[in-house]
Design a protein around this motif. Structure first.
Motif, PDB file in Angstrom:
ATOM      1  N   ILE A  15     -20.946 -41.574   1.382  1.00  0.00           N
ATOM      2  CA  ILE A  15     -21.935 -40.783   0.646  1.00  0.00           C
ATOM      3  C   ILE A  15     -23.223 -41.573   0.472  1.00  0.00           C
ATOM      4  O   ILE A  15     -24.330 -41.035   0.639  1.00  0.00           O
ATOM      5  CB  ILE A  15     -21.368 -40.349  -0.717  1.00  0.00           C
ATOM      6  N   ALA A  16     -23.105 -42.857   0.145  1.00  0.00           N
ATOM      7  CA  ALA A  16     -24.299 -43.685  -0.033  1.00  0.00           C
ATOM      8  C   ALA A  16     -25.086 -43.785   1.268  1.00  0.00           C
ATOM      9  O   ALA A  16     -26.325 -43.681   1.266  1.00  0.00           O
ATOM     10  CB  ALA A  16     -23.904 -45.073  -0.521  1.00  0.00           C
ATOM     11  N   ASP A  67     -28.978 -41.929   1.969  1.00  0.00           N
ATOM     12  CA  ASP A  67     -30.158 -42.611   2.507  1.00  0.00           C
ATOM     13  C   ASP A  67     -30.614 -41.978   3.811  1.00  0.00           C
ATOM     14  O   ASP A  67     -31.827 -41.893   4.079  1.00  0.00           O
ATOM     15  CB  ASP A  67     -29.848 -44.098   2.718  1.00  0.00           C
ATOM     16  N   GLN A  68     -29.674 -41.504   4.626  1.00  0.00           N
ATOM     17  CA  GLN A  68     -30.048 -40.829   5.877  1.00  0.00           C
ATOM     18  C   GLN A  68     -30.812 -39.540   5.596  1.00  0.00           C
ATOM     19  O   GLN A  68     -31.811 -39.231   6.270  1.00  0.00           O
ATOM     20  CB  GLN A  68     -28.782 -40.550   6.694  1.00  0.00           C
ATOM     21  N   GLN A 116     -21.421 -36.176  11.269  1.00  0.00           N
ATOM     22  CA  GLN A 116     -20.351 -37.025  10.746  1.00  0.00           C
ATOM     23  C   GLN A 116     -19.981 -36.653   9.316  1.00  0.00           C
ATOM     24  O   GLN A 116     -18.941 -37.060   8.814  1.00  0.00           O
ATOM     25  CB  GLN A 116     -20.766 -38.497  10.804  1.00  0.00           C
ATOM     26  N   ASN A 117     -20.834 -35.874   8.682  1.00  0.00           N
ATOM     27  CA  ASN A 117     -20.594 -35.449   7.305  1.00  0.00           C
ATOM     28  C   ASN A 117     -20.441 -33.935   7.194  1.00  0.00           C
ATOM     29  O   ASN A 117     -20.621 -33.355   6.122  1.00  0.00           O
ATOM     30  CB  ASN A 117     -21.742 -35.924   6.401  1.00  0.00           C
ATOM     31  N   THR A 165     -21.049 -35.832  -3.441  1.00  0.00           N
ATOM     32  CA  THR A 165     -20.707 -36.595  -4.644  1.00  0.00           C
ATOM     33  C   THR A 165     -19.798 -35.784  -5.551  1.00  0.00           C
ATOM     34  O   THR A 165     -18.809 -36.299  -6.096  1.00  0.00           O
ATOM     35  CB  THR A 165     -21.976 -37.000  -5.397  1.00  0.00           C
ATOM     36  N   ASP A 166     -20.117 -34.508  -5.738  1.00  0.00           N
ATOM     37  CA  ASP A 166     -19.260 -33.635  -6.546  1.00  0.00           C
ATOM     38  C   ASP A 166     -17.865 -33.531  -5.925  1.00  0.00           C
ATOM     39  O   ASP A 166     -16.853 -33.566  -6.627  1.00  0.00           O
ATOM     40  CB  ASP A 166     -19.887 -32.243  -6.668  1.00  0.00           C
ATOM     41  N   LEU A 167     -17.802 -33.390  -4.600  1.00  0.00           N
ATOM     42  CA  LEU A 167     -16.508 -33.300  -3.933  1.00  0.00           C
ATOM     43  C   LEU A 167     -15.680 -34.566  -4.137  1.00  0.00           C
ATOM     44  O   LEU A 167     -14.470 -34.502  -4.366  1.00  0.00           O
ATOM     45  CB  LEU A 167     -16.709 -33.060  -2.436  1.00  0.00           C
TER      46      LEU A 167
END
Length: 564
Positions: free
Chosen positions: A16-17, A21-22, A42-43, A106-108
């Motif tokens: 997530i971090a 930033d991406q 990838q996300n 982040t919630d997930l």
């Protein structure tokens, strides 16, 4: 169900971090779209026809009630109040904003979920039987092995840039409810003559442009070697799978080119260097995972006649007949909540319905839900004495349509309404067919049938294995629909055969009607549509469908030459 360990939490937190930033760099134009594409994939983030779509992983279809409530939260806060459950046992949100996606992830993460391995050329989210752990015909629960595969494959350094996406399904019962034959790898739990547990190992199945039923490359693989043998398969594919043409890059093309026997030989040669290596599973490691999947605290109950107890309530009896499934624990049943109410896109659920399903899980099913690859939701552990109360509640929230396995229980991808790859819309076709055949008594007369609709050749709607399959095609810039019959999933998986030239959207309900007329006229007693179509072949269906013109605006055929 499985709970994240320190490694899971660390992987998701760091991803997530990185992704946050991406996204920041993309919004600041420090990254071009071309540079950003592989990073967002990838996300689980796709760019669709109108907006970004985020696909969230539901490992082997298993959800806790708090995770379903998180889906409801995401639908309300970040989307347009609903989500779409897919044939990969995942969920998609079709209207997210790019700048909000790091917050969604982040919630997930707060409920131990992510969007890793839902896109890109990697090993995708492993799927399984939605009745795993409770099915009466189960040999062993496949979920611990699916979880081992998930842990092993997540960011595996050798397999994050495969020639093409790679899908694995695992079944632990006598009846295949995971559609293993149409996956890149399909695993079935079996016992050998000594009673030992292992896997029948299939490879090279798939749909898309070249639909193929997978080949058995090993009849019995001891469970200890699940990872080492899978790695051998992946290495052979990673080395020899085509990278010059994405349409010919799936493992099924490799097997077709060299033959299943030669492919198996190469895998065995590769496996010789991996067998008994550090990835060999131990009793202790498997028991660690199995402990997460222990049965809930069942009561000691006896089976009961729940229909007779309701004084012949026909509506309830229909629901029990179609939506309630047997359970290996006496006094319990598995219940399918139908996401196929006519007038609603198949697989869609509102935020309110998701919250409600979570509430039902807490009250009736030990706080657990399963997503099926037919795009419905299962409560796996319901006391039979509570079925009537559950039915009444589900009916009030449009989740009790008694159509599981029937014509209106369609599989349908989002199609051209959303997907940028689609050649044609699929949701309006599903809606027009559901409206034409909404009468539930007629659906019961037809019996079990699988109607699968895809908006393009990528076959996200599994049209190749539908009793009736519908594929959206482009003809000179117009939307048309190609029809196939005789497909099947399960133990007798088969690829359907195209009946002939394609049809317009307006003609499709009448086409389905004519196909059904042939079936009802020609079927043997208790013969399914797929079996009937395979026995008769395409010819009688084709002759009747094309015998007389189909009116563009509809009109029901009453004879060979007459419309009303």
């Amino acid at each position: 169900m499985y709970q994240y360990d320190q490694y899971d939490h660390l992987i998701v937190r760091e991803r997530i971090a990185q992704y946050r930033d991406q996204v920041r760099r993309r919004l600041a134009d420090e990254l071009t779209e071309a540079e950003f594409v592989p990073l967002r994939l990838q996300n689980g983030l796709y760019m669709q026809r109108h907006a970004y779509m985020l696909r969230i992983a539901v490992p082997y279809g298993l959800l806790a009630s708090k995770q379903m409530r998180m889906f409801a939260h995401i639908a309300r806060k970040y989307d347009r109040g609903y989500g779409h459950f897919t044939t990969r046992q995942n969920i998609q949100f079709n209207w997210v904003e790019l700048e909000q996606t790091p917050d969604i992830l982040t919630d997930l993460a707060s409920v131990e979920m992510h969007a890793i391995q839902t896109s890109g050329n990697c090993i995708r989210n492993t799927t399984s039987d939605p009745y795993a752990g409770v099915a009466a015909d189960e040999i062993i629960d496949p979920r611990p092995y699916a979880e081992v595969l998930r842990q092993w494959s997540t960011f595996h350094p050798e397999f994050i840039a495969l020639p093409r996406k790679f899908k694995v399904a695992i079944n632990g019962a006598v009846e295949d409810r995971a559609a293993i034959a149409i996956h890149d790898i399909g695993l079935t739990v079996v016992r050998n003559d000594a009673g030992e547990i292992g896997f029948k190992f299939m490879a090279g199945g798939g749909m898309g442009r070249t639909p193929i039923i997978g080949s058995v490359i090993r009849d019995f693989l001891p469970w200890q070697h699940l990872l080492t043998y899978t790695e051998a398969v992946m290495r052979v594919y990673n080395q020899y799978g085509r990278r010059d043409n994405k349409y010919k890059a799936r493992i099924k093309i490799l097997l077709k080119a060299i033959g299943a026997e030669e492919f198996a030989r190469q895998v065995e040669a590769e496996w010789a260097d991996l067998k008994d290596g550090p990835e060999t599973l131990t009793v202790e490691e498997m028991q660690r995972i199995i402990d997460y999947f222990q049965p809930p605290a069942y009561k000691q109950l006896d089976d009961s006649d729940v229909v007779a107890a309701q004084d012949g309530n026909k509506a309830f009896a229909n629901w029990v007949n179609r939506n309630v499934k047997p359970h290996k624990q006496p006094g319990y049943a598995a219940v399918v909540l139908s996401l196929k109410k006519p007038g609603v896109p198949p697989g869609d659920a509102t935020a309110e319905q998701m919250d409600f399903m979570a509430d039902l899980a807490d009250r009736y099913s030990f706080g657990e839900l399963r997503v099926t690859h037919e795009q419905n939701v299962v409560l796996a552990d319901v006391e039979q004495s509570q079925l009537y109360a559950l039915w009444q509640e589900a009916k009030a929230h449009q989740l009790a349509t008694p159509n599981i396995g029937l014509l209106t229980d369609m599989i349908c991808c989002p199609g051209g309404d959303f997907c940028s790859l689609a050649n044609a819309k699929s949701l309006p076709i599903a809606a027009s067919i559901a409206e034409r055949f909404e009468n539930i008594d007629f659906q019961h007369d037809i019996g079990e049938i699988e109607l699968n609709i895809s908006g393009c050749i990528n076959a996200c709607g599994h049209h190749h294995v539908g009793s009736i399959g519908v594929l959206g095609v482009d003809k000179d810039g117009s939307e048309w629909y190609q029809v196939s019959i005789g497909g099947a999933q399960g133990n007798n998986a088969a690829i359907g055969k195209i009946i002939g030239p394609s049809f317009s959207a307006q003609q499709m309900p009448e086409v389905i009607d004519r196909l059904l007329q042939v079936y009802l006229r020609e079927r043997f007693e208790d013969e399914s549509f797929a079996d009937c179509a395979q026995r008769l072949g395409v010819a009688p269906f084709k002759q009747f469908v094309y015998a007389t013109p189909i009116a563009e605006k509809g009109g029901r055929l009453v004879g060979e030459d007459e419309y009303v």
